[in-house]
Design a protein around this motif. Structure first.
Motif, short mmCIF file in Angstrom:
data_model
loop_
_atom_site.label_atom_id
_atom_site.label_comp_id
_atom_site.label_asym_id
_atom_site.label_seq_id
_atom_site.Cartn_x
_atom_site.Cartn_y
_atom_site.Cartn_z
N UNK A 55 -11.74 11.07 -18.07
CA UNK A 55 -12.29 9.83 -18.63
C UNK A 55 -11.49 8.61 -18.19
N UNK A 56 -10.20 8.76 -17.99
CA UNK A 56 -9.38 7.66 -17.47
C UNK A 56 -9.77 7.38 -16.02
N UNK A 57 -9.94 8.44 -15.24
CA UNK A 57 -10.38 8.28 -13.86
C UNK A 57 -11.72 7.54 -13.80
N UNK A 58 -12.65 7.93 -14.65
CA UNK A 58 -13.97 7.28 -14.66
C UNK A 58 -13.86 5.82 -15.08
N UNK A 59 -12.98 5.53 -16.02
CA UNK A 59 -12.76 4.15 -16.44
C UNK A 59 -12.21 3.29 -15.30
N UNK A 60 -11.27 3.84 -14.55
CA UNK A 60 -10.71 3.12 -13.40
C UNK A 60 -11.79 2.93 -12.34
N UNK A 61 -12.57 3.98 -12.09
CA UNK A 61 -13.66 3.89 -11.11
C UNK A 61 -14.64 2.78 -11.48
N UNK A 62 -15.00 2.72 -12.76
CA UNK A 62 -15.94 1.70 -13.23
C UNK A 62 -15.32 0.31 -13.08
N UNK A 63 -14.06 0.16 -13.45
CA UNK A 63 -13.39 -1.13 -13.34
C UNK A 63 -13.35 -1.57 -11.89
N UNK A 64 -13.04 -0.66 -10.99
CA UNK A 64 -12.99 -1.01 -9.57
C UNK A 64 -14.36 -1.44 -9.06
N UNK A 65 -15.40 -0.75 -9.49
CA UNK A 65 -16.76 -1.14 -9.08
C UNK A 65 -17.12 -2.51 -9.62
N UNK A 96 0.82 -1.21 0.00
CA UNK A 96 0.00 0.00 0.00
C UNK A 96 0.86 1.27 0.00
N UNK A 97 1.94 1.26 0.76
CA UNK A 97 2.80 2.45 0.83
C UNK A 97 3.37 2.79 -0.55
N UNK A 98 3.81 1.78 -1.28
CA UNK A 98 4.35 2.00 -2.63
C UNK A 98 3.24 2.47 -3.56
N UNK A 99 2.07 1.88 -3.44
CA UNK A 99 0.93 2.29 -4.26
C UNK A 99 0.57 3.75 -3.99
N UNK A 100 0.62 4.17 -2.72
CA UNK A 100 0.30 5.56 -2.36
C UNK A 100 1.30 6.53 -2.95
N UNK A 101 2.58 6.18 -2.90
CA UNK A 101 3.61 7.04 -3.47
C UNK A 101 3.38 7.25 -4.97
N UNK A 102 3.04 6.18 -5.66
CA UNK A 102 2.77 6.28 -7.09
C UNK A 102 1.48 7.02 -7.37
N UNK A 103 0.46 6.77 -6.57
CA UNK A 103 -0.82 7.46 -6.74
C UNK A 103 -0.64 8.96 -6.59
N UNK A 104 0.22 9.36 -5.65
CA UNK A 104 0.47 10.79 -5.42
C UNK A 104 1.05 11.46 -6.66
N UNK A 105 1.85 10.75 -7.40
CA UNK A 105 2.44 11.31 -8.63
C UNK A 105 1.43 11.31 -9.78
N UNK A 106 0.63 10.26 -9.88
CA UNK A 106 -0.28 10.09 -11.02
C UNK A 106 -1.56 10.91 -10.87
N UNK A 107 -2.01 11.14 -9.63
CA UNK A 107 -3.30 11.79 -9.39
C UNK A 107 -3.43 13.15 -10.06
N UNK A 108 -2.32 13.79 -10.33
CA UNK A 108 -2.34 15.13 -10.92
C UNK A 108 -2.41 15.09 -12.44
N UNK A 109 -2.17 13.94 -13.02
CA UNK A 109 -1.97 13.89 -14.47
C UNK A 109 -3.05 13.15 -15.25
N UNK A 110 -3.89 12.37 -14.59
CA UNK A 110 -4.84 11.56 -15.37
C UNK A 110 -6.03 12.40 -15.83
N UNK A 111 -6.55 12.02 -16.98
CA UNK A 111 -7.73 12.67 -17.54
C UNK A 111 -8.98 12.16 -16.83
#
Length: 121
Positions: A108-118, A91-106
């Motif tokens: 529609x990509x966020x919505x696609x990930x949200x749908x996949x997770x659901x 989880x710690x490694x995932x959080x570090x990467x999420x912190x970098x990526x959260x600023x850059x995703x579009x």
């Protein structure tokens, strides 16, 4: 919005949820930055209408600031969970990467990930 401003807003939100109040010194400690850096960032966020200062110079998110902070933090949590689920990294490694990526995703990509997770609970 610049990545660093989003990081400050996200930190203010997290500290506000944890402590009920936010001071500049708490932001500096949480982010590992200097007090002068926080002061400059707070001036920028204040002039942008994202924060206000209350009694004792406590930092408070405005409605607009809270909306932006919740959006950034929501992406952070989503991406952290996604990275853990997909890659199996700690989880710690995932959080570090999420912190970098959260600023850059579009969006529609966020919505696609949200749908996949659901769909893949």
């Amino acid at each position: 919005m610049y990545e660093s401003r989003e990081d400050y807003l996200e930190t203010i939100l997290i500290l506000q949820k944890q402590n009920g109040f936010v001071r500049s010194v708490d932001v500096a400690k949480h982010m590992g930055v200097s007090k002068p850096s926080v002061s400059r960032a707070m001036d920028v966020l204040s002039s942008g209408g994202f924060i206000t200062f209350g009694l004792g110079n406590m930092i408070k998110l405005t409605e607009e600031g809270e909306k932006k902070a919740e959006s950034v933090y929501g992406r952070h949590l989503l991406l952290t969970d996604f990275f853990v689920k997909i890659t199996g990294v700690p989880r710690e490694q995932a959080e570090e990467n999420a912190c970098r990526v959260e600023h850059a995703i579009d969006a529609d990509v966020e919505q696609g990930i949200r749908k996949w997770m659901e769909d893949n609970k």
